[in-house]
Structure formats: C-alpha cells, structure tokens
Enzyme design. Structure first.
Site, PDB file in Angstrom:
ATOM      1  N   GLN A  49      33.782  58.754  26.354  1.00  0.00           N
ATOM      2  CA  GLN A  49      34.297  58.665  25.334  1.00  0.00           C
ATOM      3  C   GLN A  49      33.994  58.444  23.938  1.00  0.00           C
ATOM      4  OE1 GLN A  49      36.756  56.505  28.266  1.00  0.00           O
ATOM      5  NE2 GLN A  49      38.380  56.996  26.948  1.00  0.00           N
ATOM      6  N   HIS A 150      31.437  58.096  34.734  1.00  0.00           N
ATOM      7  CA  HIS A 150      32.620  57.644  35.042  1.00  0.00           C
ATOM      8  C   HIS A 150      33.272  59.369  34.307  1.00  0.00           C
ATOM      9  CE1 HIS A 150      35.348  54.689  32.593  1.00  0.00           C
ATOM     10  NE2 HIS A 150      35.715  55.642  32.532  1.00  0.00           N
ATOM     11  N   GLU A 195      37.550  54.620  38.690  1.00  0.00           N
ATOM     12  CA  GLU A 195      38.810  55.293  38.911  1.00  0.00           C
ATOM     13  C   GLU A 195      38.865  57.002  39.497  1.00  0.00           C
ATOM     14  OE1 GLU A 195      41.020  55.385  35.253  1.00  0.00           O
ATOM     15  OE2 GLU A 195      41.246  53.290  34.774  1.00  0.00           O
ATOM     16  N   TYR A 336      47.177  48.433  34.622  1.00  0.00           N
ATOM     17  CA  TYR A 336      47.684  49.017  33.213  1.00  0.00           C
ATOM     18  C   TYR A 336      48.829  49.118  33.502  1.00  0.00           C
ATOM     19  CZ  TYR A 336      43.493  50.866  31.214  1.00  0.00           C
ATOM     20  OH  TYR A 336      42.003  51.092  30.958  1.00  0.00           O
ATOM     21  N   GLU A 405      39.262  46.645  33.661  1.00  0.00           N
ATOM     22  CA  GLU A 405      40.102  47.454  32.581  1.00  0.00           C
ATOM     23  C   GLU A 405      41.410  47.139  32.605  1.00  0.00           C
ATOM     24  OE1 GLU A 405      40.299  51.874  33.183  1.00  0.00           O
ATOM     25  OE2 GLU A 405      38.020  52.141  33.256  1.00  0.00           O
ATOM     26  N   TRP A 448      40.487  47.124  28.154  1.00  0.00           N
ATOM     27  CA  TRP A 448      40.162  48.206  27.630  1.00  0.00           C
ATOM     28  C   TRP A 448      41.006  48.481  26.569  1.00  0.00           C
ATOM     29  CZ3 TRP A 448      36.523  52.149  29.474  1.00  0.00           C
ATOM     30  CH2 TRP A 448      36.530  53.437  29.228  1.00  0.00           C
ATOM     31  N   GLU A 455      40.473  59.426  24.085  1.00  0.00           N
ATOM     32  CA  GLU A 455      40.880  59.472  25.293  1.00  0.00           C
ATOM     33  C   GLU A 455      41.060  59.852  25.865  1.00  0.00           C
ATOM     34  OE1 GLU A 455      41.927  56.087  27.213  1.00  0.00           O
ATOM     35  OE2 GLU A 455      43.175  57.563  28.625  1.00  0.00           O
ATOM     36  N   TRP A 456      40.803  61.324  26.416  1.00  0.00           N
ATOM     37  CA  TRP A 456      40.107  62.316  27.457  1.00  0.00           C
ATOM     38  C   TRP A 456      40.909  63.057  27.151  1.00  0.00           C
ATOM     39  CZ3 TRP A 456      36.103  61.131  29.980  1.00  0.00           C
ATOM     40  CH2 TRP A 456      35.641  59.939  30.032  1.00  0.00           C
TER      41      TRP A 456
END
Ligand SMILES: *[C@@H]1O[C@H](CO)[C@@H](O)[C@H](O)[C@H]1NC(C)=O
Ligand SMILES: *[C@@H]1O[C@H](CO)[C@@H](O)[C@H](O)[C@H]1NC(C)=O
Ligand SMILES: *[C@@H]1O[C@H](CO)[C@@H](O)[C@H](O)[C@H]1NC(C)=O
Ligand SMILES: *[C@@H]1O[C@H](CO)[C@@H](O)[C@H](O)[C@H]1NC(C)=O
Ligand SMILES: *[C@@H]1O[C@H](CO)[C@@H](O)[C@H](O)[C@H]1NC(C)=O
Ligand SMILES: *[C@@H]1O[C@H](CO)[C@@H](O)[C@H](O)[C@H]1NC(C)=O
Length: 504
Positions: A49, A150, A195, A336, A405, A448, A455-456
């Site tokens: 990222q 990651h 994750e 989140y 995160e 985070w 962002e992916w």
C-alpha cells in the site's frame, strides 16, 4: 448523564457504568482517563500500500502487481509508486517522530526479500533496505512492529496452488525464518499475518481483492487451513530458535469487528451474533487461542451446508491441534465497524451464494442512523470496539490485546478532518471504558493509517491517513492533517487526563 474521572487507572468517582449482561448497547456516559504506563501508541501501514518500487532492486511480481496491472482496482490504480515509501524512508521517519509514536507497524514484502520462494534465494538488497529502516526506527526510539505477510503473495506461489498447496507452509516458514534471523535482534513485536479473513474470504471468496476469485464455498476454508498451520510453524520456530535471545512477542492480526445482536433481548439474535463472531474471529482464534480446533458451531454449520457428509471445512489432526493451540504471545485486534445480526430467514438464506455467508445462516444489517466512513463496510460505532474487546476477553481468558488497526476513511483526503478526530476520540473512550470498567487487558493502540495510501481494491478513493499524500505530486509530500495533531497530543498525554464531559 454524568462523568467519571480516572487518574492513572484509579476510579476516583464511582459514578461509572454498571455492566449488565449486555455491556455495550449504549454510549450515554462518556468516560475519560489515562492509560497505564508502558501502554504503546502507534500507527500502521503495509508494504504494497505504500512502498511503490514494484520492480526495483530485484523484487518479483506479487499477486497485487498482477491484479492491479490487469486494471482490476478502482480507477485502474496500481501500487507501482503508491506513497513511494521505498525511497522516502526519511520522510516517514520524520512524520513518525513528529507524532511521537512508540511503535510503527509495517509489513515486509515477501516478493522483495525472496523473489522466487521455490528456490529460496535471498535478495540482499531488500534485506539491507529493511535492516536500515528498522535500525533508524530504533535510533528514533520507535519500536518496529513487523507484519510478515500483509496480502502480497508472490505471484509464483499463487500459480502453484496458492495457500491450498501444503508446500506453502514450508515456503512461508522459510520466509519467516529469514525475517527473524535478519531483523529479530531489533524487533520486539511480530505479526505472522494481517487479517486472514480479508485476504482469504474477501479476496478468494468475494473477488474484492487480489487475486479476485469468488470461490466462497471452498478456497477461503482450504486456504485458511494452511495459513493457520503456517502461523503455528512460524510461532514455534521463533520460540525454539529466537525467543531466548531476542525476547520478542509473536501474534497474528485478526479482523475483530463487532457482531451485535439486532435485538439484544431476543435469544435467537444473541445466538446468531455469537455464531457470526465465531465465523469471523473464532475461525482463526479458536485454533490459536482456544482448543486448537475450529469452533464447534462453525464445524456444525459448514457441515450442515455442505453436500453429502463431507464438510467443506477441513479437519485438523490431533497432532495439528496440539501444535496450533497456544501459538500466541498477545492478541492483535483489527477493529473498524459493527454489524447487527439475527438468524437468516428462508428468503435471506435463499439469496446467499453457497459458501461462507450462507454457511453461517446469519442475516446482517446496520443501523441507518450510524455515521458512515467512505468505505462501504465502515460505520462509526464506538461501543462496538468495547464489545469486541469484551468478546475477546471472555472467550480467550483475558489475553493481552494490542489494537493493531483502527481508523476511518473519507474520499477527499481533507486535512481539516474533524470527523476523523471524533472517530478516534470516541473509539479511544470506548477502549478506556473496556480497560477501566470491564477489566480488558489492552496494552496498545494502533491507528490505521500513518498516511493516505493504496487502499487495495479501492485504490486511492478511500483515505485513512493521519497525513495527506497528493498522489499526483511526483514528490509525494506527506502533509499533516488535523487528526495527526490530535493523535500527537493523545500520545503525549497518554490518553485523556482530567475531567471531560461529552456531548451525546
Ligand atoms: C505445489 O507446490 C509444489 C512445490 O512448489 C509444486 O511442485 C506443485 O506443482 C504444486 N501443486 C500445484 C497443484 O500447483
Ligand atoms: C508453478 O508456477 C510456475 C511459474 O508460474 C508455472 O510455470 C508452473 O506451471 C506452476 N506449476 C503448477 C503445477 O501450477
Ligand atoms: C426473535 O427473533 C426471531 C428471528 O428474528 C423472531 O422470529 C422472533 O419473533 C423473535 N422473538 C421475539 C420475542 O421478538
Ligand atoms: C452420511 O452419514 C450417515 C452416517 O454415517 C450415512 O448413513 C449416510 O448415508 C451418509 N450420507 C451421505 C449422503 O453420504
Ligand atoms: C471531505 O469528507 C469528509 C468526510 O466525509 C467531510 O466531512 C468533509 O466535509 C469533506 N470535505 C470537503 C472539502 O469536501
Ligand atoms: C497535487 O499535485 C499536483 C501536481 O504537482 C498539483 O497540480 C495539485 O495542485 C496538487 N493538489 C493538491 C490538493 O495539493
């Protein structure tokens, strides 16, 4: 309703929330306080990222290079340059020092360090790059918190059966050995994976990210089996060969959003929320932090929804369970948002594709009054963090937790980001309640993200940063947002000292 004051963790005003069977349904009372000495504050990023330099200094192709070059990311974005962090390590050190963080969580790039894992040959340019950066962090008094994996799997491994090929366990362990031997002397915090729920379920089950497959009935489960084994091998490797010398801590960063009963007074909703939480957290945490095996409820529901008598969820042998059980030094929590749960009715269940979602038989929703981030899944529900911390406390014997995160997105990258300040202030208040009122053993907090980044699958359209990065600017200057100033003060104060009365 009132307020409470905490000084160094001691409650001096006992007008605090009394916990009942449903600890987290209201945020009527605001709570402030400071954290215990030694509490660690940090920020996080990952290699793909931020680094860019996708084909420099011997790096090979990862699944994210392949996926983004195929135009599958929003806006046809790629991480070819991203924040250019590979070349801008000094800029990043400067902003980390400016924030005053105690730790920096970042990841190593496997395809940089071992471009062809099938030969195992080490790329020493990459070793010296990360070695220099890690030493510079130490010199600045910042603990590196290193994520070994990651999301950015070397493409060649994807093409050789990916995580379902048992040989990947050896390749991963070889990679972890490299990380521990070259960087172990300077690294106290290790994370084997970040994750796994995201990179297995969303990327192989929902086609939301590289490599973009939608085999939700099979691949997330078969891949996860070897991810969990890889984690356990890396943990034991560290214990056997590195722990006595380096005294580091090894964990895995798990998605731990909160699954809340839609109606907390309805037993079937409470049961559905527990089942969803087991499918989200327990899938990985029950083997590692629990009894070495997948949660019973997950085994039962996947089998029930599989063809014939053969569950799509693989089984661990007794030896494997014993090997996996207890492979942790702390719990790293990625949190989140919150989801409301109730049992799936026939109509909802019929609309589910066979696979992970259908297997759990839970209907998920949100409360339309919740504030929203720019990411489709991200709602602003501070009490959910308290819920997740309590869920982990009660299910895994109050294991020490570092929040690995937590953060919120916008789409414009504004530096006047008062909504981000509200988000972190309220989530931190919830964390402090979990510590002081509920007795959760939380040892650290990680925002985070340090800066806006790739962002992916959403590319540069969703921004999490405490620092703004202009991705059209070749120099990729990092520009401080208001939230960075806020966080710097929280760190300097070790929380929120003194009295504070909150609206809302
Ligand atoms: C599994 O990995 C091994 C070792 O890299 C390789 O020889 C084999 O072909 C792979 N299997 C599949 C199905 O890709
Ligand atoms: C393994 O990957 C290599 C390189 O991409 C490829 O040539 C080979 O066919 C793959 N093997 C299998 C069994 O998929
Ligand atoms: C509890 O929830 C179920 C499933 O949503 C529903 O059918 C039932 O009527 C609810 N019971 C009560 C007492 O609200
Ligand atoms: C499932 O297992 C039961 C008991 O072992 C057996 O009687 C039944 O025939 C099996 N069903 C299928 C579809 O294999
Ligand atoms: C940017 O987005 C945030 C969060 O959605 C919003 O509060 C803010 O008003 C926006 N700012 C601008 C300049 O558009
Ligand atoms: C971003 O950088 C480009 C190129 O240098 C510049 O034209 C633009 O004004 C910058 N945007 C912002 C918001 O600073």
């Amino acid at each position: 309703m009132g307020f409470s004051m905490l000084v160094l963790g001691i409650v001096v005003n006992n007008a605090i929330v009394v916990m009942t069977s449903s600890p987290v349904t209201s945020s009527a009372e605001f709570y402030s306080g400071v954290l215990p000495e030694g509490f660690t504050w940090g920020v996080a990023t990952s290699a793909y990222q931020t680094e860019g330099a996708w084909n420099e200094d011997g790096k090979s192709e990862s699944i994210w290079d392949r996926y983004s070059h195929a135009g599958r990311v929003a806006g046809h974005a790629t991480g070819d340059v991203a924040c250019d962090a590979y070349h801008k390590t000094q800029d990043d050190l400067n902003i980390l020092k400016e924030l005053g963080v105690k730790h920096y969580r970042f990841s190593l790039s496997w395809s940089r360090l071992i471009p062809d894992p099938t030969t195992g040959q080490v790329n020493f340019k990459a070793v010296s790059h990360y070695g220099r950066f890690i030493r510079a962090l130490k010199e600045a008094g910042i603990e590196p918190m290193v994520t070994i994996f990651h999301f950015d799997l070397p493409q060649i491994l994807e093409e050789n059966g990916s995580w379902s090929n048992d040989s990947i366990v050896n390749y991963y362990t070889q990679y972890a050995r490299l990380a521990f031997s070259f960087f172990g002397m300077d690294v106290k915090y290790w994370l084997t994976f970040s994750e796994p729920w995201v990179f297995l379920y969303l990327c192989y089950g929902k086609a939301e990210c590289a490599p973009g497959l939608s085999e939700a009935g099979t691949l997330p489960y078969s891949h996860a089996h070897n991810v969990i084994k890889s984690h356990a091998h890396a943990y034991h490797l560290y214990q056997q060969h590195f722990q006595h010398q380096y005294h580091g801590l090894v964990s895995i960063n798990l998605n731990s959003d909160f699954m809340s009963p839609k109606d907390p007074n309805n037993a079937s909703h409470v049961e559905a929320a527990e089942r969803a939480q087991q499918f989200l957290i327990g899938w990985f945490a029950n083997p590692i932090y629990g009894n070495g095996d997948y949660p019973d409820v997950m085994k039962e529901y996947v089998r029930r929804n599989s063809q014939g008598n053969v569950s799509r969820l693989p089984e661990f042998t007794e030896d494997e369970k014993n090997f996996i059980k207890g492979t942790y030094d702390y719990y790293s929590m990625s949190h989140y948002s919150t989801i409301l749960c109730e049992p799936a009715d026939t109509e909802y269940q019929a609309a589910m594709k066979p696979g992970y979602d259908g297997d759990m038989q839970v209907k998920q929703s949100i409360d339309p009054t919740w504030r929203k981030g720019a990411s489709y899944y991200l709602y602003f529900v501070p009490w959910g963090l308290r819920g997740s911390l309590n869920w982990v406390r009660t299910h895994y014997n109050n294991v020490p937790v570092i929040i690995g995160e937590n953060g919120v997105t916008d789409s414009n990258g504004t530096t006047s980001d008062s909504f981000r300040i509200d988000f972190h202030r309220e989530y931190l208040e919830a964390m402090i309640k979990a510590i002081h009122v509920d007795g959760c053993d939380v040892r650290g907090y990680t925002v985070w993200s340090l800066m806006d980044n790739m962002e992916w699958g959403h590319g540069y359209t969703e921004k999490f940063g405490l620092y703004y990065v202009n991705f059209s600017d070749p120099l990729r200057h990092r520009v401080r947002k208001d939230s960075a100033t806020f966080y710097k003060n929280v760190i300097a104060d070790n929380g929120f000292p003194g009295l504070q009365i909150l609206v809302g």
